[in-house]
Scaffold this motif. Structure first.
Motif, PDB file in Angstrom:
ATOM      1  N   LEU A 174       0.830  -1.207   0.000  1.00 45.21           N
ATOM      2  CA  LEU A 174       0.000   0.000   0.000  1.00 45.21           C
ATOM      3  C   LEU A 174       0.864   1.257   0.000  1.00 45.21           C
ATOM      4  O   LEU A 174       0.520   2.259  -0.638  1.00 45.21           O
ATOM      5  CB  LEU A 174      -0.949  -0.005   1.214  1.00 45.21           C
ATOM      6  N   ALA A 175       1.986   1.204   0.717  1.00 42.06           N
ATOM      7  CA  ALA A 175       2.887   2.369   0.720  1.00 42.06           C
ATOM      8  C   ALA A 175       3.412   2.609  -0.692  1.00 42.06           C
ATOM      9  O   ALA A 175       3.470   3.745  -1.160  1.00 42.06           O
ATOM     10  CB  ALA A 175       4.037   2.143   1.692  1.00 42.06           C
ATOM     11  N   ALA A 176       3.754   1.531  -1.400  1.00 44.61           N
ATOM     12  CA  ALA A 176       4.272   1.666  -2.763  1.00 44.61           C
ATOM     13  C   ALA A 176       3.208   2.206  -3.710  1.00 44.61           C
ATOM     14  O   ALA A 176       3.513   2.947  -4.643  1.00 44.61           O
ATOM     15  CB  ALA A 176       4.783   0.312  -3.257  1.00 44.61           C
ATOM     16  N   SER A 177       1.939   1.862  -3.452  1.00 39.45           N
ATOM     17  CA  SER A 177       0.854   2.305  -4.340  1.00 39.45           C
ATOM     18  C   SER A 177       0.517   3.785  -4.137  1.00 39.45           C
ATOM     19  O   SER A 177      -0.143   4.395  -4.980  1.00 39.45           O
ATOM     20  CB  SER A 177      -0.408   1.471  -4.083  1.00 39.45           C
ATOM     21  N   GLY A 178       0.940   4.347  -3.012  1.00 38.00           N
ATOM     22  CA  GLY A 178       0.607   5.745  -2.726  1.00 38.00           C
ATOM     23  C   GLY A 178      -0.846   5.953  -2.337  1.00 38.00           C
ATOM     24  O   GLY A 178      -1.315   7.082  -2.278  1.00 38.00           O
ATOM     25  N   LEU A 179      -1.569   4.880  -2.042  1.00 41.61           N
ATOM     26  CA  LEU A 179      -2.996   5.018  -1.726  1.00 41.61           C
ATOM     27  C   LEU A 179      -3.258   5.389  -0.271  1.00 41.61           C
ATOM     28  O   LEU A 179      -4.361   5.801   0.067  1.00 41.61           O
ATOM     29  CB  LEU A 179      -3.735   3.711  -2.047  1.00 41.61           C
ATOM     30  N   ALA A 180      -2.261   5.237   0.606  1.00 38.72           N
ATOM     31  CA  ALA A 180      -2.467   5.517   2.036  1.00 38.72           C
ATOM     32  C   ALA A 180      -1.622   6.714   2.466  1.00 38.72           C
ATOM     33  O   ALA A 180      -0.414   6.722   2.272  1.00 38.72           O
ATOM     34  CB  ALA A 180      -2.113   4.291   2.872  1.00 38.72           C
ATOM     35  N   ASP A 181      -2.287   7.717   3.046  1.00 39.30           N
ATOM     36  CA  ASP A 181      -1.565   8.883   3.561  1.00 39.30           C
ATOM     37  C   ASP A 181      -1.129   8.679   5.010  1.00 39.30           C
ATOM     38  O   ASP A 181      -0.268   9.409   5.506  1.00 39.30           O
ATOM     39  CB  ASP A 181      -2.459  10.129   3.489  1.00 39.30           C
ATOM     40  N   ALA A 182      -1.766   7.741   5.717  1.00 45.52           N
ATOM     41  CA  ALA A 182      -1.452   7.499   7.132  1.00 45.52           C
ATOM     42  C   ALA A 182      -1.908   6.093   7.494  1.00 45.52           C
ATOM     43  O   ALA A 182      -2.577   5.418   6.698  1.00 45.52           O
ATOM     44  CB  ALA A 182      -2.150   8.532   8.018  1.00 45.52           C
ATOM     45  N   VAL A 183      -1.530   5.650   8.703  1.00 45.42           N
ATOM     46  CA  VAL A 183      -1.852   4.298   9.172  1.00 45.42           C
ATOM     47  C   VAL A 183      -2.490   4.398  10.562  1.00 45.42           C
ATOM     48  O   VAL A 183      -2.020   5.140  11.429  1.00 45.42           O
ATOM     49  CB  VAL A 183      -0.585   3.430   9.214  1.00 45.42           C
ATOM     50  N   ASP A 184      -3.561   3.637  10.751  1.00 49.70           N
ATOM     51  CA  ASP A 184      -4.342   3.670  11.984  1.00 49.70           C
ATOM     52  C   ASP A 184      -4.513   2.232  12.473  1.00 49.70           C
ATOM     53  O   ASP A 184      -4.261   1.269  11.731  1.00 49.70           O
ATOM     54  CB  ASP A 184      -5.708   4.300  11.656  1.00 49.70           C
ATOM     55  N   ALA A 185      -4.917   2.074  13.743  1.00 48.43           N
ATOM     56  CA  ALA A 185      -5.219   0.750  14.294  1.00 48.43           C
ATOM     57  C   ALA A 185      -6.277   0.911  15.382  1.00 48.43           C
ATOM     58  O   ALA A 185      -6.525   2.013  15.861  1.00 48.43           O
ATOM     59  CB  ALA A 185      -3.959   0.100  14.872  1.00 48.43           C
ATOM     60  N   PHE A 186      -6.896  -0.209  15.747  1.00 52.19           N
ATOM     61  CA  PHE A 186      -7.899  -0.227  16.821  1.00 52.19           C
ATOM     62  C   PHE A 186      -7.283  -0.969  17.996  1.00 52.19           C
ATOM     63  O   PHE A 186      -7.235  -2.202  18.022  1.00 52.19           O
ATOM     64  CB  PHE A 186      -9.175  -0.912  16.322  1.00 52.19           C
ATOM     65  N   CYS A 187      -6.738  -0.201  18.950  1.00 52.31           N
ATOM     66  CA  CYS A 187      -6.064  -0.776  20.115  1.00 52.31           C
ATOM     67  C   CYS A 187      -7.077  -0.913  21.240  1.00 52.31           C
ATOM     68  O   CYS A 187      -7.466   0.076  21.856  1.00 52.31           O
ATOM     69  CB  CYS A 187      -4.899   0.136  20.529  1.00 52.31           C
ATOM     70  N   GLU A 188      -7.537  -2.140  21.473  1.00 49.22           N
ATOM     71  CA  GLU A 188      -8.628  -2.342  22.434  1.00 49.22           C
ATOM     72  C   GLU A 188      -8.702  -3.824  22.770  1.00 49.22           C
ATOM     73  O   GLU A 188      -8.200  -4.660  22.007  1.00 49.22           O
ATOM     74  CB  GLU A 188      -9.942  -1.854  21.787  1.00 49.22           C
TER      75      GLU A 188
ATOM     76  N   ALA B  70       4.943   0.978   9.801  1.00 44.56           N
ATOM     77  CA  ALA B  70       4.456   2.174   9.089  1.00 44.56           C
ATOM     78  C   ALA B  70       5.533   3.254   9.077  1.00 44.56           C
ATOM     79  O   ALA B  70       5.801   3.869   8.036  1.00 44.56           O
ATOM     80  CB  ALA B  70       3.185   2.698   9.750  1.00 44.56           C
ATOM     81  N   ARG B  71       6.160   3.501  10.218  1.00 45.82           N
ATOM     82  CA  ARG B  71       7.166   4.566  10.308  1.00 45.82           C
ATOM     83  C   ARG B  71       8.385   4.230   9.430  1.00 45.82           C
ATOM     84  O   ARG B  71       8.992   5.104   8.838  1.00 45.82           O
ATOM     85  CB  ARG B  71       7.570   4.810  11.762  1.00 45.82           C
ATOM     86  N   GLN B  72       8.710   2.923   9.389  1.00 42.25           N
ATOM     87  CA  GLN B  72       9.813   2.474   8.539  1.00 42.25           C
ATOM     88  C   GLN B  72       9.557   2.837   7.071  1.00 42.25           C
ATOM     89  O   GLN B  72      10.482   3.158   6.328  1.00 42.25           O
ATOM     90  CB  GLN B  72       9.923   0.940   8.649  1.00 42.25           C
ATOM     91  N   LEU B  73       8.269   2.833   6.698  1.00 48.84           N
ATOM     92  CA  LEU B  73       7.885   3.151   5.321  1.00 48.84           C
ATOM     93  C   LEU B  73       7.604   4.644   5.135  1.00 48.84           C
ATOM     94  O   LEU B  73       7.173   5.079   4.071  1.00 48.84           O
ATOM     95  CB  LEU B  73       6.635   2.343   4.934  1.00 48.84           C
ATOM     96  N   GLY B  74       7.816   5.413   6.223  1.00 48.57           N
ATOM     97  CA  GLY B  74       7.630   6.862   6.125  1.00 48.57           C
ATOM     98  C   GLY B  74       6.194   7.330   6.254  1.00 48.57           C
ATOM     99  O   GLY B  74       5.881   8.478   5.941  1.00 48.57           O
ATOM    100  N   LEU B  75       5.300   6.447   6.730  1.00 46.06           N
ATOM    101  CA  LEU B  75       3.890   6.828   6.871  1.00 46.06           C
ATOM    102  C   LEU B  75       3.592   7.272   8.305  1.00 46.06           C
ATOM    103  O   LEU B  75       3.979   6.588   9.261  1.00 46.06           O
ATOM    104  CB  LEU B  75       2.981   5.655   6.509  1.00 46.06           C
TER     105      LEU B  75
END
Ligand code: ZN
Length: 408
Positions: free
Chosen positions: A197-211, A227-232
């Protein structure tokens, strides 16, 4: 030579949101290209090729909905009705309901069908002065279906006059294919889905549901590291139902925002304040779930944490498509001031998307995204329930009236 603008909006009262409301009565705002070029008293306004008379309306930054799951197929009104007729969550889960019913419907929908179902919800937001929205994936839970959701989210911004920020939320729920193997699903996210997804440029950020019913702090940390490794940049559904120390975790990764936060503790607040992580408050879910533990608004305020307000538009817990209602609920349920609510829907929401240098306030050089309101004062936007005073919207310098026509 004096500045000449392409377009001038005059005879307006400005709430610039650059500092508090930043009120400027009897003002004008000039646009060159898609940028704000001049702000000041109407009497001092520069020449312009086109002049729009605002007829005494208030002009604010375009509203920003910085947390939505607005791209999805189907809805869950059947479960809503069943619960009100006495069904329990267990009954509904046994009948295949809950988030997995949305996952099934979203996986089954074509791009065109997913777009067709999502556009009317987005149009509802736009009619109330929204010019930027965030859209999360998270109902696909396979690379193919998550990619489809993010592709459709981008498409929303091409067919409607709205800027879209996309967020990959693969760690939203455990897909049935990985039942009992949550760590393996996290590995699939980190090693397979995220890099593609990082390569496709389709995601500007990354989220998760921590619960407890989502993913653990440790599993979330693995997603964030990848995510941070990929610069997101990262953000998190944190402390909604219980304290998982998610806010401190996302702050440690210099996260954009921690969202929900009903069970946030002082440690989490301190970590967010130190990292500049925005608190995104989502009163629609609190209301719809009839929650009784409010987020610690007074402590967030005291710590100087920026607070944004968003709809959390989703079919399970917040089927809401009104930023004005979210602002009213934030004031009524949680005691935000109307000024905090409007800042939460503009400049702080921009901050939560990492876009505060470009949008969120009326300042020279920022994108010319405005909303025009037939109101007596800015507090009217948080005060009314179910009334829309929006009289026009300007997207990147282009004026349109609030009625959005949908494509056939
Ligand atoms: Zn959410």
């Amino acid at each position: 030579m004096a500045l000449a603008c392409d377009v001038l909006f005059t005879n307006v009262h400005l709430a610039t949101m650059a500092d508090g409301y930043g009120e400027l009565r009897d003002g004008a705002i000039g646009v060159v290209g898609d940028r704000i070029a001049w702000i000041g008293a109407a009497a001092d306004a520069p020449a312009a090729a086109a002049v729009h008379d605002g007829a005494g309306c208030w002009l604010t930054p375009g509203l920003i909905d910085c947390h939505t799951h607005i791209v999805h197929a189907g809805n869950r009104s059947d479960e809503f009705e069943a619960r009100l007729n006495g069904a329990t969550y267990e009954d509904i889960a046994r009948a295949g309901g809950g988030i997995m019913s949305t996952v099934r419907a979203t996986r089954a929908a074509s791009d065109a069908e997913l777009l067709r179902q999502s556009l009317p919800r987005v149009a509802s937001l736009l009619a109330e002065g929204v010019t930027t929205i965030e859209i999360k994936s998270g109902y696909g839970l396979t690379l193919e279906a998550e990619t489809k959701m993010l592709r459709v989210a981008r498409r929303v911004g091409q067919v409607l006059p709205v800027a879209v920020a996309t967020t990959f939320l693969g760690a939203h729920a455990l897909p049935p294919e990985f039942s009992g193997r949550a760590d393996d699903y996290i590995t699939a996210i980190c090693d397979d889905m995220l890099p593609q997804l990082a390569a496709s440029g389709l995601a500007d950020a990354v989220d998760a549901f921590c619960e407890r019913i989502g993913f653990s702090n440790q599993q979330t940390e693995r997603v964030f590291a990848a995510a941070r490794q990929l610069g997101l940049p990262v953000k998190l559904h944190a402390e909604q139902l219980s304290d998982q120390q998610g806010a401190a975790l996302v702050a440690r990764f210099n996260g954009l925002s921690a969202d929900h936060l009903e069970h946030l503790t002082q440690d989490g607040i301190d970590a967010m304040a130190a990292a500049g992580t925005v608190a995104v408050l989502l009163p629609g879910a609190y209301y719809f779930l009839r929650d009784t533990t409010p987020p610690p608004v007074a402590a967030l305020r005291a710590a100087g944490v920026a607070m944004a307000v968003a709809t959390d538009c989703n079919p399970g817990t917040s089927p809401m498509t009104s930023m004005l209602l979210a602002m009213n609920m934030a004031c009524t349920l949680w005691r935000l001031t109307p000024q905090e609510a409007l800042a939460g829907a503009t400049i702080h929401a921009a901050r939560a998307l990492g876009r505060a240098a470009d949008i969120g306030s009326l300042e020279v050089g920022k994108r010319a995204d405005f909303a025009l309101w037939d109101i007596a004062r800015p507090a009217d936007l948080s005060y009314a329930i179910g009334f829309n005073p929006c009289r026009g919207v300007v997207n990147a310098g282009v004026l349109r009236h609030p009625v959005v026509s949908l494509p056939d």
